[in-house]
Scaffold this active site. Structure first.
Site, PDB file in Angstrom:
ATOM      1  N   LYS A 168       0.863  -1.182   0.000  1.00 45.26           N
ATOM      2  CA  LYS A 168       0.000   0.000   0.000  1.00 45.26           C
ATOM      3  C   LYS A 168       0.890   1.219   0.000  1.00 45.26           C
ATOM      4  O   LYS A 168       1.980   1.211   0.596  1.00 45.26           O
ATOM      5  CB  LYS A 168      -0.868   0.020   1.258  1.00 45.26           C
ATOM      6  CG  LYS A 168      -2.154   0.757   1.083  1.00 45.26           C
ATOM      7  CD  LYS A 168      -3.244  -0.160   0.529  1.00 45.26           C
ATOM      8  CE  LYS A 168      -4.572   0.523   0.405  1.00 45.26           C
ATOM      9  NZ  LYS A 168      -5.636  -0.366  -0.028  1.00 45.26           N
ATOM     10  N   GLY A 203     -25.662   1.227   3.458  1.00 50.45           N
ATOM     11  CA  GLY A 203     -24.812   1.945   2.504  1.00 50.45           C
ATOM     12  C   GLY A 203     -25.067   1.455   1.088  1.00 50.45           C
ATOM     13  O   GLY A 203     -24.726   0.320   0.744  1.00 50.45           O
ATOM     14  N   VAL A 204     -25.724   2.310   0.278  1.00 48.47           N
ATOM     15  CA  VAL A 204     -25.982   1.917  -1.114  1.00 48.47           C
ATOM     16  C   VAL A 204     -25.248   2.869  -2.052  1.00 48.47           C
ATOM     17  O   VAL A 204     -25.835   3.516  -2.913  1.00 48.47           O
ATOM     18  CB  VAL A 204     -27.505   1.816  -1.429  1.00 48.47           C
ATOM     19  CG1 VAL A 204     -28.038   0.476  -0.965  1.00 48.47           C
ATOM     20  CG2 VAL A 204     -28.308   2.951  -0.786  1.00 48.47           C
ATOM     21  N   GLY A 205     -23.922   2.951  -1.831  1.00 48.94           N
ATOM     22  CA  GLY A 205     -23.047   3.727  -2.708  1.00 48.94           C
ATOM     23  C   GLY A 205     -22.643   2.853  -3.874  1.00 48.94           C
ATOM     24  O   GLY A 205     -23.455   2.077  -4.398  1.00 48.94           O
ATOM     25  N   VAL A 255     -20.692   0.048  -4.257  1.00 52.46           N
ATOM     26  CA  VAL A 255     -20.858  -1.402  -4.137  1.00 52.46           C
ATOM     27  C   VAL A 255     -22.278  -1.750  -3.708  1.00 52.46           C
ATOM     28  O   VAL A 255     -22.895  -2.672  -4.260  1.00 52.46           O
ATOM     29  CB  VAL A 255     -19.849  -2.004  -3.130  1.00 52.46           C
ATOM     30  CG1 VAL A 255     -19.999  -3.518  -3.096  1.00 52.46           C
ATOM     31  CG2 VAL A 255     -18.427  -1.645  -3.488  1.00 52.46           C
ATOM     32  N   TYR A 271     -25.069  -0.310  -4.196  1.00 55.85           N
ATOM     33  CA  TYR A 271     -26.032  -0.203  -5.302  1.00 55.85           C
ATOM     34  C   TYR A 271     -25.967  -1.459  -6.186  1.00 55.85           C
ATOM     35  O   TYR A 271     -26.988  -2.078  -6.503  1.00 55.85           O
ATOM     36  CB  TYR A 271     -25.721   1.052  -6.134  1.00 55.85           C
ATOM     37  CG  TYR A 271     -26.483   1.107  -7.430  1.00 55.85           C
ATOM     38  CD1 TYR A 271     -27.805   1.553  -7.461  1.00 55.85           C
ATOM     39  CD2 TYR A 271     -25.888   0.701  -8.629  1.00 55.85           C
ATOM     40  CE1 TYR A 271     -28.517   1.585  -8.647  1.00 55.85           C
ATOM     41  CE2 TYR A 271     -26.596   0.734  -9.817  1.00 55.85           C
ATOM     42  CZ  TYR A 271     -27.907   1.179  -9.828  1.00 55.85           C
ATOM     43  OH  TYR A 271     -28.605   1.196 -11.011  1.00 55.85           O
TER      44      TYR A 271
HETATM   45  P1  NAD Z   1     -19.125   4.602  -1.435  1.00 56.56           P
HETATM   46  O1  NAD Z   1     -18.581   5.781  -0.747  1.00 56.56           O
HETATM   47  O2  NAD Z   1     -19.504   4.705  -2.874  1.00 56.56           O
HETATM   48  O3  NAD Z   1     -20.445   4.087  -0.660  1.00 56.56           O
HETATM   49  C1  NAD Z   1     -20.591   4.128   0.717  1.00 56.56           C
HETATM   50  C2  NAD Z   1     -22.044   4.540   0.997  1.00 56.56           C
HETATM   51  O4  NAD Z   1     -22.271   4.449   2.400  1.00 56.56           O
HETATM   52  C3  NAD Z   1     -22.334   5.982   0.596  1.00 56.56           C
HETATM   53  O5  NAD Z   1     -23.499   5.998  -0.208  1.00 56.56           O
HETATM   54  C4  NAD Z   1     -22.543   6.699   1.920  1.00 56.56           C
HETATM   55  O6  NAD Z   1     -23.503   7.743   1.832  1.00 56.56           O
HETATM   56  C5  NAD Z   1     -23.031   5.569   2.792  1.00 56.56           C
HETATM   57  N1  NAD Z   1     -22.860   5.735   4.228  1.00 56.56           N
HETATM   58  C6  NAD Z   1     -21.837   6.313   4.910  1.00 56.56           C
HETATM   59  N2  NAD Z   1     -22.039   6.241   6.233  1.00 56.56           N
HETATM   60  C7  NAD Z   1     -23.205   5.574   6.403  1.00 56.56           C
HETATM   61  C8  NAD Z   1     -23.947   5.175   7.537  1.00 56.56           C
HETATM   62  N3  NAD Z   1     -23.542   5.429   8.784  1.00 56.56           N
HETATM   63  N4  NAD Z   1     -25.115   4.491   7.351  1.00 56.56           N
HETATM   64  C9  NAD Z   1     -25.555   4.233   6.100  1.00 56.56           C
HETATM   65  N5  NAD Z   1     -24.883   4.612   4.985  1.00 56.56           N
HETATM   66  C10 NAD Z   1     -23.736   5.251   5.137  1.00 56.56           C
HETATM   67  O7  NAD Z   1     -18.083   3.438  -1.202  1.00 56.56           O
HETATM   68  P2  NAD Z   1     -18.021   2.017  -1.929  1.00 56.56           P
HETATM   69  O8  NAD Z   1     -16.986   2.053  -2.984  1.00 56.56           O
HETATM   70  O9  NAD Z   1     -19.396   1.549  -2.260  1.00 56.56           O
HETATM   71  O10 NAD Z   1     -17.426   1.113  -0.753  1.00 56.56           O
HETATM   72  C11 NAD Z   1     -18.219   0.721   0.346  1.00 56.56           C
HETATM   73  C12 NAD Z   1     -17.380  -0.101   1.320  1.00 56.56           C
HETATM   74  O11 NAD Z   1     -16.876  -1.250   0.663  1.00 56.56           O
HETATM   75  C13 NAD Z   1     -16.148   0.647   1.855  1.00 56.56           C
HETATM   76  O12 NAD Z   1     -15.906   0.190   3.167  1.00 56.56           O
HETATM   77  C14 NAD Z   1     -15.039   0.168   0.956  1.00 56.56           C
HETATM   78  O13 NAD Z   1     -13.775   0.243   1.577  1.00 56.56           O
HETATM   79  C15 NAD Z   1     -15.450  -1.271   0.722  1.00 56.56           C
HETATM   80  N6  NAD Z   1     -14.928  -1.866  -0.497  1.00 56.56           N
HETATM   81  C16 NAD Z   1     -15.205  -1.301  -1.705  1.00 56.56           C
HETATM   82  C17 NAD Z   1     -14.722  -1.899  -2.868  1.00 56.56           C
HETATM   83  C18 NAD Z   1     -15.055  -1.339  -4.223  1.00 56.56           C
HETATM   84  O14 NAD Z   1     -14.920  -2.064  -5.212  1.00 56.56           O
HETATM   85  N7  NAD Z   1     -15.512  -0.091  -4.323  1.00 56.56           N
HETATM   86  C19 NAD Z   1     -13.935  -3.061  -2.782  1.00 56.56           C
HETATM   87  C20 NAD Z   1     -13.682  -3.626  -1.524  1.00 56.56           C
HETATM   88  C21 NAD Z   1     -14.186  -3.022  -0.393  1.00 56.56           C
END
Ligand code: NAD
Length: 356
Positions: free
Chosen positions: A80, A181-183, A185, A187
C-alpha cells in the site's frame, strides 16, 4: 517516532520513503509480503496530522492486502502507498503523481499501485506515463474499469454460500437482506440481489441513494440506525469500517452478516462476540475480494470474463471458511486468517526447501 518498533509490531521487513522537494511529494510505500508475488495495493492521497499516522495507515492497510490477495489465490503480496496531501492548496497534482510514479518505478515491479481513497483514474493515467507498475488505468489502456460491480458480485456469491450453510437454501429467492450503505458497491449489490429474488431493506446517509434503491429494486428504506435492528436474514454492511462494534452487535437481528465494507470488525474481539451470538459472519476481506481480483487481472492482460469466473469462486471460499469454523468451533474471522497464514508458511517452506 520508533519506526523500527512500528515495523516490528506490524510484522514488516520493508518500507520505502520518498520526499521530492520540487513537487511536495511525501510518500510511503509499505511492502508487507511478496512470497506469493509482487505486492499489489492502492495509493492513498489524504492529509495526515502526523507522519506517524500516515505510516501506521500504510502498514495496517498493506498487511490487510496480503491477507486479501492470498485468500483469493492471487499471485500477489500485500502493499500500500500513502501520499501525504500537501497543506498548500496550490500544488501541481500532475507533477506530484509523476514523481510518485518514478518512486514506484524505482522499486522495479516489487510494488504495483492502484486507486484508493483520494486518488482516481486520472492520477493512475499520470503514473502510467512513467511506470508500467500501475493498475486501475483507463479501459483504453487495458484497464479494468470500475471495480464495484465485481466486488458486489463476490459479495452476492458470499451471501449465497452463507444462506446455503445457515438456512439450507440454494437460492436467494425471498431472502431478506438489509444493506447498510448503497453507494458504489451497495447499489450493485442490490441489483445482484434483486435479480435473484431477494427482498431488500436499505439505509444510507444520502437519501437520494436510498430512494434510488427503492425506485430501481423495490427496496424498503429504513432509518440509518435501525438497519442493525431490522428483522432479516442477512445484514450487509457496505458503508464505512467498524460497523460491527459493542453498540451494534447486541442489536443485530440477522442470522448472517455478509457485506462489502473493509474492516467491519471494530476490533478482532468483535468477531468473537458475533460468533458467540450464533451469527454467521463472512470475513470482510474474503467476501469483498472481487474488486481486487478484477484489478489484479490487469497485470497479466485484462479479461473481464476470467475476472467474473474467478470472483464467482468467492462462494467456495466462504463455504470452506464456514465449514471449518463449525468443525473446529473457531470464529470465521480467525479461520480466514489461519487459512492465509498456513498458505504463506507453505510457500516459505517450499522456497527454503528449493534452496537446499
Ligand atoms: P461509497 O462511498 O460509494 O459508498 C458508501 C455509501 O455508504 C455511501 O453511499 C454513503 O452515503 C453511505 N454511508 C456512509 N455512512 C453511512 C452510515 N452510517 N449508514 C448508512 N450509509 C452510510 O463506497 P463504496 O466504494 O461503495 O465502498 C463501500 C465499502 O466497501 C467501503 O468500506 C469500501 O472500503 C469497501 N470496499 C469497496 C470496494 C469497491 O470495489 N468499491 C472493494 C472492496 C471493499
Amino acid at each position: 517516532m520508533d519506526v523500527f518498533g512500528l515495523m516490528a509490531s506490524y510484522d514488516y521487513g520493508e518500507v520505502h520513503f520518498e520526499r521530492d522537494a520540487a513537487t511536495g511529494l511525501k510518500a510511503i510505500i509499505a511492502v508487507h509480503d511478496t512470497r506469493l508475488g509482487p505486492a499489489l495495493g492502492g495509493c492513498r492521497f489524504l492529509p495526515y496530522a502526523r507522519d506517524e499516522d500516515a505510516l501506521i495507515d500504510a502498514l495496517r492497510l498493506a498487511r490487510g492486502m496480503t491477507y486479501k490477495a492470498a485468500l483469493a489465490d492471487l499471485p500477489h503480496g500485500g502493499g500500500k502507498s500513502v501520499l501525504i496531501r500537501p497543506s498548500n492548496q496550490h500544488f501541481d497534482r500532475a507533477a506530484l503523481f509523476m514523481a510518485f510514479g518514478r518512486f514506484v518505478d524505482n522499486l522495479g515491479g516489487h510494488y504495483i499501485t492502484a486507486e484508493d481513497s483520494g486518488t482516481g483514474l486520472e492520477d493512475m493515467e499520470i503514473i502510467r506515463t512513467v511506470t508500467k507498475h500501475v493498475t486501475g488505468v483507463d479501459v483504453s489502456h487495458g484497464g479494468s474499469g470500475d471495480p464495484s460491480p465485481f466486488t458486489a458480485l463476490g459479495v452476492r456469491r458470499g451471501i449465497e454460500a452463507c444462506v446455503k450453510i445457515r438456512l439450507g437454501r440454494d437460492t436467494l429467492e425471498g431472502i431478506h437482506v438489509a444493506v447498510q450503505g448503497v453507494g458504489h458497491v451497495g447499489y450493485h449489490l442490490c441489483k445482484e440481489l434483486a435479480a435473484q429474488g431477494a427482498k431488500l431493506s436499505v439505509a444510507d446517509v444520502d437519501p437520494l441513494k436510498a430512494e434510488r434503491a427503492t425506485r430501481e429494486f423495490g427496496a424498503t428504506v429504513v432509518p440509518l440506525d435501525h438497519i442493525f435492528e431490522t428483522a432479516c436474514d442477512v445484514l450487509a454492511p457496505c458503508a464505512l469500517g467498524s460497523a460491527l462494534n459493542d453498540q451494534t452487535i447486541p442489536r443485530i437481528r440477522a442470522t448472517i452478516v455478509a457485506g462489502a465494507a473493509n474492516n467491519q470488525l471494530a476490533e478482532p474481539r468483535h468477531g468473537d462476540d458475533i460468533n458467540a451470538r450464533g451469527i454467521l459472519y463472512a470475513p470482510d476481506y474474503a467476501i469483498n475480494a472481487g474488486g481486487l481480483i478484477n484489478v489484479a487481472a490487469e497485470v497479466t492482460g485484462y479479461d473481464a470474463e476470467k475476472s467474473r469466473l474467478r470472483t464467482m469462486k468467492i462462494y467456495d471460499t466462504i463455504l470452506e471458511i464456514a465449514e471449518r469454523s463449525s468443525k473446529t468451533l473457531t470464529p470465521t474471522y480467525r479461520v480466514a486468517d489461519l487459512i492465509v497464514e498456513e498458505k504463506l508458511s507453505r510457500v516459505h517452506r517450499s522456497a527454503s526447501q528449493s534452496q537446499l
